[in-house]
Design an enzyme around this catalytic site. Structure first.
Site, PDB file in Angstrom:
ATOM      1  N   LYS A 248      30.125  43.339  40.250  1.00  0.00           N
ATOM      2  CA  LYS A 248      28.988  42.652  40.890  1.00  0.00           C
ATOM      3  C   LYS A 248      27.735  43.522  40.882  1.00  0.00           C
ATOM      4  O   LYS A 248      26.664  43.085  40.459  1.00  0.00           O
ATOM      5  CB  LYS A 248      29.325  42.263  42.347  1.00  0.00           C
ATOM      6  CG  LYS A 248      30.362  41.163  42.477  1.00  0.00           C
ATOM      7  CD  LYS A 248      30.624  40.796  43.924  1.00  0.00           C
ATOM      8  CE  LYS A 248      31.161  41.934  44.768  1.00  0.00           C
ATOM      9  NZ  LYS A 248      32.430  42.529  44.307  1.00  0.00           N
ATOM     10  N   THR A 249      27.865  44.748  41.395  1.00  0.00           N
ATOM     11  CA  THR A 249      26.683  45.618  41.491  1.00  0.00           C
ATOM     12  C   THR A 249      26.064  45.824  40.107  1.00  0.00           C
ATOM     13  O   THR A 249      24.844  45.758  39.935  1.00  0.00           O
ATOM     14  CB  THR A 249      27.074  46.964  42.140  1.00  0.00           C
ATOM     15  OG1 THR A 249      27.621  46.682  43.429  1.00  0.00           O
ATOM     16  CG2 THR A 249      25.877  47.876  42.298  1.00  0.00           C
ATOM     17  N   ASN A 250      26.920  46.049  39.119  1.00  0.00           N
ATOM     18  CA  ASN A 250      26.411  46.274  37.767  1.00  0.00           C
ATOM     19  C   ASN A 250      25.677  45.055  37.218  1.00  0.00           C
ATOM     20  O   ASN A 250      24.593  45.189  36.647  1.00  0.00           O
ATOM     21  CB  ASN A 250      27.553  46.665  36.826  1.00  0.00           C
ATOM     22  CG  ASN A 250      27.854  48.148  36.899  1.00  0.00           C
ATOM     23  OD1 ASN A 250      27.310  48.931  36.136  1.00  0.00           O
ATOM     24  ND2 ASN A 250      28.682  48.541  37.848  1.00  0.00           N
TER      25      ASN A 250
ATOM     26  N   HIS B  50      31.327  35.888  48.516  1.00  0.00           N
ATOM     27  CA  HIS B  50      31.401  37.261  48.000  1.00  0.00           C
ATOM     28  C   HIS B  50      30.713  37.291  46.631  1.00  0.00           C
ATOM     29  O   HIS B  50      31.361  37.423  45.602  1.00  0.00           O
ATOM     30  CB  HIS B  50      32.878  37.643  47.894  1.00  0.00           C
ATOM     31  CG  HIS B  50      33.136  39.079  47.581  1.00  0.00           C
ATOM     32  ND1 HIS B  50      34.307  39.524  47.016  1.00  0.00           N
ATOM     33  CD2 HIS B  50      32.378  40.185  47.769  1.00  0.00           C
ATOM     34  CE1 HIS B  50      34.272  40.835  46.870  1.00  0.00           C
ATOM     35  NE2 HIS B  50      33.108  41.260  47.305  1.00  0.00           N
TER      36      HIS B  50
ATOM     37  N   CYS C  74      34.814  44.819  40.427  1.00  0.00           N
ATOM     38  CA  CYS C  74      34.915  44.068  39.174  1.00  0.00           C
ATOM     39  C   CYS C  74      33.547  43.765  38.571  1.00  0.00           C
ATOM     40  O   CYS C  74      33.422  42.876  37.727  1.00  0.00           O
ATOM     41  CB  CYS C  74      35.703  42.784  39.377  1.00  0.00           C
ATOM     42  SG  CYS C  74      37.444  43.094  39.723  1.00  0.00           S
TER      43      CYS C  74
ATOM     44  N   PHE D 154      28.360  45.556  30.573  1.00  0.00           N
ATOM     45  CA  PHE D 154      27.137  46.125  31.165  1.00  0.00           C
ATOM     46  C   PHE D 154      25.899  45.378  30.661  1.00  0.00           C
ATOM     47  O   PHE D 154      25.851  44.162  30.781  1.00  0.00           O
ATOM     48  CB  PHE D 154      27.112  47.636  30.916  1.00  0.00           C
ATOM     49  CG  PHE D 154      28.321  48.335  31.498  1.00  0.00           C
ATOM     50  CD1 PHE D 154      28.439  48.515  32.866  1.00  0.00           C
ATOM     51  CD2 PHE D 154      29.380  48.766  30.686  1.00  0.00           C
ATOM     52  CE1 PHE D 154      29.562  49.125  33.419  1.00  0.00           C
ATOM     53  CE2 PHE D 154      30.501  49.383  31.234  1.00  0.00           C
ATOM     54  CZ  PHE D 154      30.575  49.559  32.602  1.00  0.00           C
TER      55      PHE D 154
ATOM     56  N   LYS E 235      31.702  42.993  55.402  1.00  0.00           N
ATOM     57  CA  LYS E 235      32.789  42.065  55.073  1.00  0.00           C
ATOM     58  C   LYS E 235      33.250  41.300  56.316  1.00  0.00           C
ATOM     59  O   LYS E 235      33.579  40.120  56.241  1.00  0.00           O
ATOM     60  CB  LYS E 235      33.965  42.823  54.463  1.00  0.00           C
ATOM     61  CG  LYS E 235      33.605  43.725  53.283  1.00  0.00           C
ATOM     62  CD  LYS E 235      33.239  42.946  52.041  1.00  0.00           C
ATOM     63  CE  LYS E 235      33.153  43.875  50.824  1.00  0.00           C
ATOM     64  NZ  LYS E 235      32.741  43.180  49.605  1.00  0.00           N
TER      65      LYS E 235
ATOM     66  N   SER F   8      36.269  42.832  44.436  1.00  0.00           N
ATOM     67  CA  SER F   8      35.753  44.185  44.636  1.00  0.00           C
ATOM     68  C   SER F   8      36.064  45.065  43.428  1.00  0.00           C
ATOM     69  O   SER F   8      37.170  45.026  42.895  1.00  0.00           O
ATOM     70  CB  SER F   8      36.391  44.806  45.884  1.00  0.00           C
ATOM     71  OG  SER F   8      35.918  44.120  47.018  1.00  0.00           O
TER      72      SER F   8
ATOM     73  N   ASP G  69      26.484  41.839  46.605  1.00  0.00           N
ATOM     74  CA  ASP G  69      27.827  41.692  47.172  1.00  0.00           C
ATOM     75  C   ASP G  69      28.041  40.392  47.955  1.00  0.00           C
ATOM     76  O   ASP G  69      29.112  39.818  47.893  1.00  0.00           O
ATOM     77  CB  ASP G  69      28.124  42.888  48.092  1.00  0.00           C
ATOM     78  CG  ASP G  69      29.599  43.037  48.424  1.00  0.00           C
ATOM     79  OD1 ASP G  69      30.426  42.912  47.503  1.00  0.00           O
ATOM     80  OD2 ASP G  69      29.931  43.270  49.595  1.00  0.00           O
TER      81      ASP G  69
ATOM     82  N   ASN H 227      37.496  55.009  44.441  1.00  0.00           N
ATOM     83  CA  ASN H 227      36.701  54.094  45.278  1.00  0.00           C
ATOM     84  C   ASN H 227      35.599  54.860  46.017  1.00  0.00           C
ATOM     85  O   ASN H 227      35.165  54.468  47.093  1.00  0.00           O
ATOM     86  CB  ASN H 227      37.604  53.355  46.272  1.00  0.00           C
ATOM     87  CG  ASN H 227      36.880  52.204  46.962  1.00  0.00           C
ATOM     88  OD1 ASN H 227      36.080  51.502  46.340  1.00  0.00           O
ATOM     89  ND2 ASN H 227      37.129  52.007  48.245  1.00  0.00           N
TER      90      ASN H 227
ATOM     91  N   ASP I 207      24.953  44.393  27.878  1.00  0.00           N
ATOM     92  CA  ASP I 207      25.203  43.328  26.913  1.00  0.00           C
ATOM     93  C   ASP I 207      25.730  42.047  27.559  1.00  0.00           C
ATOM     94  O   ASP I 207      25.806  41.000  26.902  1.00  0.00           O
ATOM     95  CB  ASP I 207      26.152  43.830  25.816  1.00  0.00           C
ATOM     96  CG  ASP I 207      25.429  44.784  24.875  1.00  0.00           C
ATOM     97  OD1 ASP I 207      24.307  44.442  24.444  1.00  0.00           O
ATOM     98  OD2 ASP I 207      25.952  45.877  24.599  1.00  0.00           O
TER      99      ASP I 207
HETATM  100  P1  GDP Z   1      31.622  45.562  42.444  1.00  0.00           P
HETATM  101  O1  GDP Z   1      32.492  46.293  43.408  1.00  0.00           O
HETATM  102  O2  GDP Z   1      32.120  44.171  42.166  1.00  0.00           O
HETATM  103  O3  GDP Z   1      30.182  45.597  42.816  1.00  0.00           O
HETATM  104  O4  GDP Z   1      31.766  46.314  41.022  1.00  0.00           O
HETATM  105  P2  GDP Z   1      30.819  47.398  40.303  1.00  0.00           P
HETATM  106  O5  GDP Z   1      29.638  46.761  39.655  1.00  0.00           O
HETATM  107  O6  GDP Z   1      30.552  48.516  41.240  1.00  0.00           O
HETATM  108  O7  GDP Z   1      31.793  47.884  39.149  1.00  0.00           O
HETATM  109  C1  GDP Z   1      33.084  48.377  39.427  1.00  0.00           C
HETATM  110  C2  GDP Z   1      33.604  49.172  38.242  1.00  0.00           C
HETATM  111  O8  GDP Z   1      33.657  48.323  37.094  1.00  0.00           O
HETATM  112  C3  GDP Z   1      32.681  50.327  37.888  1.00  0.00           C
HETATM  113  O9  GDP Z   1      33.465  51.440  37.518  1.00  0.00           O
HETATM  114  C4  GDP Z   1      31.901  49.809  36.702  1.00  0.00           C
HETATM  115  O10 GDP Z   1      31.478  50.840  35.848  1.00  0.00           O
HETATM  116  C5  GDP Z   1      32.881  48.854  36.021  1.00  0.00           C
HETATM  117  N1  GDP Z   1      32.177  47.734  35.342  1.00  0.00           N
HETATM  118  C6  GDP Z   1      31.171  46.985  35.835  1.00  0.00           C
HETATM  119  N2  GDP Z   1      30.719  46.094  34.906  1.00  0.00           N
HETATM  120  C7  GDP Z   1      31.472  46.283  33.803  1.00  0.00           C
HETATM  121  C8  GDP Z   1      31.482  45.672  32.496  1.00  0.00           C
HETATM  122  O11 GDP Z   1      30.711  44.767  32.159  1.00  0.00           O
HETATM  123  N3  GDP Z   1      32.436  46.137  31.617  1.00  0.00           N
HETATM  124  C9  GDP Z   1      33.308  47.142  31.954  1.00  0.00           C
HETATM  125  N4  GDP Z   1      34.193  47.531  31.037  1.00  0.00           N
HETATM  126  N5  GDP Z   1      33.314  47.741  33.169  1.00  0.00           N
HETATM  127  C10 GDP Z   1      32.416  47.323  34.084  1.00  0.00           C
HETATM  128  P1  PGA Z   2      32.901  45.789  46.947  1.00  0.00           P
HETATM  129  O1  PGA Z   2      33.472  45.978  48.415  1.00  0.00           O
HETATM  130  O2  PGA Z   2      33.800  46.575  46.058  1.00  0.00           O
HETATM  131  O3  PGA Z   2      33.040  44.316  46.751  1.00  0.00           O
HETATM  132  O4  PGA Z   2      31.485  46.298  46.858  1.00  0.00           O
HETATM  133  C1  PGA Z   2      33.165  46.958  49.311  1.00  0.00           C
HETATM  134  C2  PGA Z   2      34.394  47.235  50.155  1.00  0.00           C
HETATM  135  O5  PGA Z   2      35.484  47.354  49.573  1.00  0.00           O
HETATM  136  O6  PGA Z   2      34.244  47.356  51.366  1.00  0.00           O
HETATM  137 MN    MN Z   3      29.527  46.399  44.625  1.00  0.00          MN
END
Ligand code: GDP
Ligand code: PGA
Ligand code: MN
Length: 583
Positions: free
Chosen positions: A253-255, A227, A251, A489, A207, A249, A276, A363, A491
């Protein structure tokens, strides 16, 4: 192994004089070095070994309980001019900041090893990649940096060739939150961070460098450091469209980056380029070309399961570091949302007791090499990057914001991004679930004044530019029962399909004041089990509610004063006017 680069040697000497380590170790990035660090941390208790039968080469790290997330109130942008940092950042004058933080660094590495960590953000031979050197006294940071970046000899060779690099100084210090600071000096390409071992505060390539410092450089040089995840969506005909998406963060992205299309999409495939951070540059063809500067994933563990993110789960059964997850009785990692197994020990190492709250910290994270991801794209190593067809903004909004809409054009899209709001998560310390403005998901990460950032985005709209289309999504709309309406997810593929079809000009949309929405029949919804009322909720535009939202957005834009670009104000006035006329 001191370096051939005098400037680097001098800086390491200077830091060593200040911090007084017992030893200096130049990291070469080798497997042997990694294993030696792991051994060391097993000895000191920084790591414990997870079950080698089920999770070979996987380790658990438990943070100090006061050090489990980014600390935005202790993160500063120390530009010479306060206005350049903007109201979106905490600011401190550079001299004062250096003085304050150097006082904490004085003597802080006594009895410890100073690690010199050369790293490259981006494919090592990419013209879009940038290098840095992090100095840290934390072996946990070294091990994580080896997974998250191209770290070691090759990076050092590139740094010596180029002669310049971003300087990052880090020490875990004494973990007293009152002595914790994360400071950025964009004009000096320097970062100083003390008092935290948490990823976003301590892995300075991520970051701090790839977003806060890089966004500052990107503005000066005409590119974007964002980001955003990057994915490739391949159709059964073998055509791939690349999409970048900015969500705050925790919300999604990884999924989204690792999505597996549901059964209704035979022959479709999602390729992961990044989860990310995205660096994008206009190419000679006018399109935006993007690289992922990272080499690994630092992902949120809770909620990751075989049903939500099977690709992530598949890469987590070997060669991974887990931070603040729980453990089963047979030393397997565990977190909320994982149907298999049950917690015996919680994230603080106590016997699990539901009265103490969740077993894994909300987290808690995994660190793993991107190469282990089954959907990792071969194009992720392409030095030229990939061309972006669509940019998606999104956040957590339990009400008002529909499942998906498209901006009319670039300037409207910049407004949609600037206006983004999202409910806060556990990724930063502070209250969770509070709605705040988080422009382009960059509120904690933009290294300069947001008003100038909006102008920079608008300035990309040049005559020869072939810019991506801009969309907004919301997976987090809740129904009257308080549950998420959209299954999310895998869908989310149904929304991605509409987005890519819009880019190809193959599908219709309804015009509304806030943008273009799919009609029900434009989305493939069969088999989702969504009722009529739920669908209506997901695709409704509540004009009165949006008029109120736009009034709030107007106040927010005002908060940046005269620096706010007039074009953005005009665009805001246009949408507000259309909303008022529609009531
Ligand atoms: P990142 O930090 O933006 O990469 O977010 P992640 O992909 O790690 O997801 C953060 C949290 O949101 C996790 O607990 C996921 O299970 C949840 N999440 C991710 N995608 C979805 C989705 O499409 N629907 C719902 N309800 N939850 C989601
Ligand atoms: P992320 O951020 O939730 O966007 O993956 C990682 C962090 O908080 O350092
Ligand atoms: Mn992530």
């Amino acid at each position: 192994m001191a370096s051939k680069l005098d400037a680097l040697n001098r800086w390491v000497d200077e830091v060593a004089r200040l911090t007084q380590p017992d030893r200096i170790h130049w990291c070469d990035g080798s497997e042997a070095e990694y294993q030696a660090l792991v051994e060391l941390m097993l000895d000191t208790g920084d790591l414990s070994e997870l079950n080698p039968a089920t999770h070979p080469n996987c380790y658990l790290h438990r943070s100090n309980p006061s050090d489990v997330a980014r600390v935005e109130h202790l993160t500063f942008v120390c530009s010479r001019n306060a206005d350049d940092a903007g109201p979106n950042n905490h600011w401190m004058a550079p001299e004062e900041a250096h003085q304050k933080i150097d006082a904490l660094f004085a003597g802080c590495m006594k009895g410890r090893t100073l690690y010199v960590i050369p790293y490259c953000m981006g494919p090592i031979d990419s013209p879009l990649a940038r290098c840095g050197v992090e100095i840290s006294d934390s072996p946990y940071v070294v091990a994580n940096m080896r997974i998250m970046t191209r770290m070691g000899e090759a990076a050092l060779a590139r740094i010596e060739r180029e002669g310049s690099f971003v300087r990052g100084l880090h020490s875990t210090g004494d973990l007293d939150p009152a002595k914790r600071f994360i400071m950025h000096f964009p004009e000096e390409l320097t970062i100083k961070s003390i008092g935290s071992g948490y990823g976003g505060n301590a892995l300075l390539g991520k970051k701090c460098h790839a977003l806060r410092i890089a966004s500052w450089q990107a503005r000066q040089e005409g590119w974007l450091a964002e980001h955003m995840l990057i994915l490739g969506l391949e159709s059964p005909q073998g055509e791939t469209h690349y999409v970048a998406a900015a969500f705050p963060s925790a919300c999604g992205k990884t999924n989204l980056a690792m999505l597996i299309p549901p059964a209704a999409y035979p022959g479709w495939k999602v390729w992961t380029i990044g989860d990310d951070i995205c660096w994008m540059q206009p190419g000679p063809d006018g399109r935006l070309w993007a690289i992922n500067p990272e080499a690994g994933f630092f992902g949120v563990a809770p909620g990751t399961s075989r049903s939500t993110n099977p690709n992530a789960l598949a890469m987590l059964d070997r060669d991974a570091i887990f931070t603040n997850v729980a453990e089963t009785a047979d030393q397997q990692p565990w977190w909320e949302g994982l149907p298999e197994g049950k917690p015996a020990t919680d994230w603080q190492g106590r016997d699990y007791d539901p009265a103490n709250g969740p077993a894994a910290h909300p987290n808690s994270r995994f660190t793993v090499s991107a190469k282990q991801c089954p959907s990792w794209s071969p194009r992720a190593e392409d030095p030229q990057g990939v061309p972006i067809s669509a940019i998606i903004f999104g956040g957590r909004r339990e009400s008002l914001v529909p499942l998906v809409f498209e901006a009319r054009d670039w300037k409207h899209g910049v407004l949609v991004g600037a206006a983004m709001g999202s409910e806060t998560t556990a990724a930063a310390t502070g209250a969770v679930g509070v709605l705040r403005r988080d422009s382009m998901a960059m509120k904690p990460f933009c290294g300069y004044n947001f008003a100038d950032y909006f102008s920079h985005w608008l300035s990309l709209d040049k005559a020869n530019a072939k810019l991506p289309r801009i969309f907004h999504v919301n997976w987090f709309r809740k129904g009257a029962n308080g549950k998420f309406v959209w299954p999310g997810f895998g869908d989310n593929m149904r929304v991605l399909e509409w987005i890519v079809n819009r880019c190809k000009g193959g599908v219709g949309a309804v015009e509304t004041p806030i943008g273009l929405l799919p009609r029900k029949e434009d989305l493939k919804l069969a088999g989702l089990g969504l009722g009529e009322a739920e669908l209506e909720l997901l695709l409704e535009v509540d004009h009165a509610g949006w008029a109120r939202e736009y009034a709030g957005i107007g106040e927010y834009l005002e908060s940046f004063g005269a620096r706010t670009p007039a074009l953005l104000q005009q665009e805001h006035a246009r949408v507000s006017g259309e909303l008022a006329a529609s009531l």
